[in-house]
Enzyme design. Structure first.
Site, PDB file in Angstrom:
ATOM      1  CG  HIS A 294      -1.950  -1.026   1.259  1.00  0.00           C
ATOM      2  ND1 HIS A 294      -2.354  -1.663   2.415  1.00  0.00           N
ATOM      3  CD2 HIS A 294      -2.688  -1.572   0.253  1.00  0.00           C
ATOM      4  CE1 HIS A 294      -3.306  -2.537   2.126  1.00  0.00           C
ATOM      5  NE2 HIS A 294      -3.509  -2.501   0.824  1.00  0.00           N
ATOM      6  CG  LEU A 467       6.026   1.040   6.653  1.00  0.00           C
ATOM      7  CD1 LEU A 467       6.298   1.453   8.082  1.00  0.00           C
ATOM      8  CD2 LEU A 467       7.330   0.835   5.896  1.00  0.00           C
ATOM      9  CG  HIS A 468       0.444  -2.303   4.910  1.00  0.00           C
ATOM     10  ND1 HIS A 468      -0.654  -1.482   4.691  1.00  0.00           N
ATOM     11  CD2 HIS A 468       0.816  -2.097   6.204  1.00  0.00           C
ATOM     12  CE1 HIS A 468      -0.926  -0.818   5.797  1.00  0.00           C
ATOM     13  NE2 HIS A 468      -0.057  -1.174   6.729  1.00  0.00           N
ATOM     14  N   PRO A 469       4.246  -4.762   2.809  1.00  0.00           N
ATOM     15  CG  PRO A 469       6.463  -5.318   3.319  1.00  0.00           C
ATOM     16  CD  PRO A 469       5.374  -4.353   3.677  1.00  0.00           C
TER      17      PRO A 469
END
Length: 544
Positions: A294, A467-469
């Site tokens: 995101h 920070l949503h890999p």
């Protein structure tokens, strides 16, 4: 010899260790490359201190993407937790399950039928401890959730403004209706961050069959033929390789480190591995593919009334805020300030919300720098299920060299269209009459950014990762899948499983910590061979 070696003591690894070691017959070893999460460490336990670990070499692995072609060639910074608890020890502490239709989308893929919402809901409930839960929420799990009070008048004005802009209110974005605006659940308990390690690991550290080793950097998985039999790792500053044998190796390194370790161990695209001097063990071309994330921006406004949290930024106030938190667990230090926001559809073509809003009663960046003098407020905004896809690829056989991360942000027509819609909707909300008494004018991007082209140019120059890999070793049964959805085993291999954000087939609508913990809870039963929790066919909101 251990029954289970868990590589990574982060969110999923902590939950798995707690569940697998509950059987005293299972010997469980957790290998975490980061440091201990000492109880006295204010930077990871004080909620408002969250800007401090990000960017610090003591708490953060400090990844960067490759130059992003559609973002002016910028390298996008990616923080990843370098501490027990992983990124749950440095994240924004926001707990969001995602939309129920996210899991219906998962289950629509071949072989994924048991990952629909009805099958996932019991595991969300098992891990939660939330008061006033109702049929859709849990009230006795290890993850204590506190709903943001959102008491600052700016929150109420923001919720009212969203309604004036035509969006509904919701009393629980994790309950019956995600779509709408209201307070958020947070991983806080009694004024302290409640990381996965604090919720699942520390209460059971006394178990004689559980060993947790920090500073343990795993170099590769060891194989005998196609069976994983252990791992090779180093401890602390000593680079002498150590080996440990295991009945099962479970990778819980996250969407970056799990595909990296798979590739280093000979599992991935065989041609690419041979070109780097890695002898293939299993040709799985999907390893490191399908990377999703995101992207977000901050739309910031000046505040005409002295009601924001700006005074808490003043240096002379910090000792008092720290003392209030330390002795009373209250005050500005006891909240993450992400106490409310919402989910909305940017157009009538989408089946469920594709935009997420985080509201903050202060104008500030993740690194703690204020972008406005005086009082201000902001909303974090971004599309939730972009169709952009990227990759995670090792560069060499050196396990300490960061892999190449390519996210391909803004690379698709859908992504660009939804970004324009997102910024316009955010502005529409922030300029409603309910915020009129506070509206001191837009600070970022500013009135000069108006056309579609200008908006996209601003996003390209100012966008940051949320920070949503995820999704780089996805579950499934096709040729590009990596993990079997019924067992969590890596395809074609024995004794090796993966359980973390990498196994998600599609990113969920919201912060991904809660889905990762659900995956770990569900996977624990699959690994132990326990009878799965029965599906709960409970209705949820659909706008059509």
């Amino acid at each position: 010899m251990y029954d289970f070696v868990i590589v990574g003591g982060g969110s999923a690894g902590s939950a798995l260790a707690g569940r697998l070691s509950a059987d005293p017959g299972n010997r469980v070893l957790v290998l975490e490359a980061g440091r201990r999460d000492h109880r006295w460490d204010v930077f990871i336990h004080m909620p408002a201190a969250l800007p401090f670990p990000i960017g610090s070499r003591f708490y953060d692995w400090r990844y960067e993407s490759e130059p992003e072609r559609h973002m002016n060639g910028r390298r996008i910074y990616h923080a990843r937790g370098k501490v027990l608890g992983g990124s749950s020890s440095i994240n924004g502490m926001i707990f969001q399950r995602g939309n129920p239709l996210d899991y219906e989308r998962w289950a629509a893929d071949p072989g994924m039928e048991t990952w629909d919402y009805a099958h996932c809901l019991p595991y969300f409930k098992r891990m939660e401890n939330r008061l006033a839960g109702g049929d859709l929420r849990g009230d006795s799990g290890p993850l204590v959730l506190e709903t943001g009070p959102a008491a600052n008048p700016l929150f109420q004005a923001f919720f009212d403004a969203a309604e004036q802009a035509g969006f509904p209110r919701t009393d629980d974005v994790n309950g019956y209706q995600q779509e709408g605006f209201g307070p958020f659940d947070r991983n806080l308990h009694r004024g302290r961050r409640l990381s996965a390690a604090r919720a699942y690991l520390h209460p059971v550290m006394h178990r004689p069959n559980l060993t947790v080793a920090t500073g343990a950097f795993v170099n590769r998985v060891l194989f005998e033929g196609t069976r994983a039999v252990g791992v090779e790792f180093t401890r602390g500053r000593d680079r002498t390789p150590l080996r440990v044998r295991a009945g099962e190796v479970i990778l819980c390194g996250g969407a970056i480190n799990t595909p990296q370790l798979l590739q280093l161990s000979g599992i991935g695209n065989a041609a690419e591995l041979r070109a780097l001097g890695v002898e293939p063990v299993q040709d799985l071309p999907g390893v490191g593919e399908n990377l999703q994330d995101h992207l977000e921006v901050y739309v910031q406004y000046a505040c005409r009334q002295p009601v924001s949290m700006a005074p808490a930024l003043k240096m002379w106030r910090r000792p008092f805020i720290g003392a209030q938190w330390l002795f009373l667990r209250s005050g500005p230090g006891a909240t993450n300030h992400f106490e409310g926001g919402g989910f909305a559809r940017s157009n009538d073509d989408v089946a469920y919300p594709n935009l997420m809003f985080h509201f903050l009663p202060i104008a500030i960046r993740y690194d703690g720098t204020a972008s406005a003098s005086g009082h201000g407020y902001q909303v974090h905004i971004g599309p939730m299920y972009s169709d952009a896809r990227g990759t995670v690829k090792i560069r060499s056989t050196d396990p300490r060299e960061h892999p190449a991360l390519r996210f391909n942000y803004l690379s698709t027509e859908q992504d660009r269209r939804e970004w324009v819609e997102a910024v316009r909707i955010a502005r529409d909300i922030l300029n409603q009459p309910a915020l009129g008494p506070y509206n001191g004018g837009e600070l970022s991007p500013g009135p000069a950014v108006e056309t579609d082209e200008q908006i996209l140019k601003w996003v390209a120059s100012d966008g940051e990762t949320a920070l949503h890999p995820s999704c780089t070793a996805r579950m499934g049964t096709d040729t590009m899948s990596v993990v079997d959805p019924l067992t969590m085993r890596v395809h074609g291999l024995d004794g090796l499983r993966a359980v973390d954000a990498s196994v998600m087939p599609y990113i969920t609508n919201g912060n991904i910590y809660a889905p990762v913990m659900m995956i770990a809870e569900k996977s624990a039963d699959l690994i132990l061979g326990a009878t799965p929790l029965p599906p709960e066919h409970i209705g949820f909101h659909r706008h059509r």
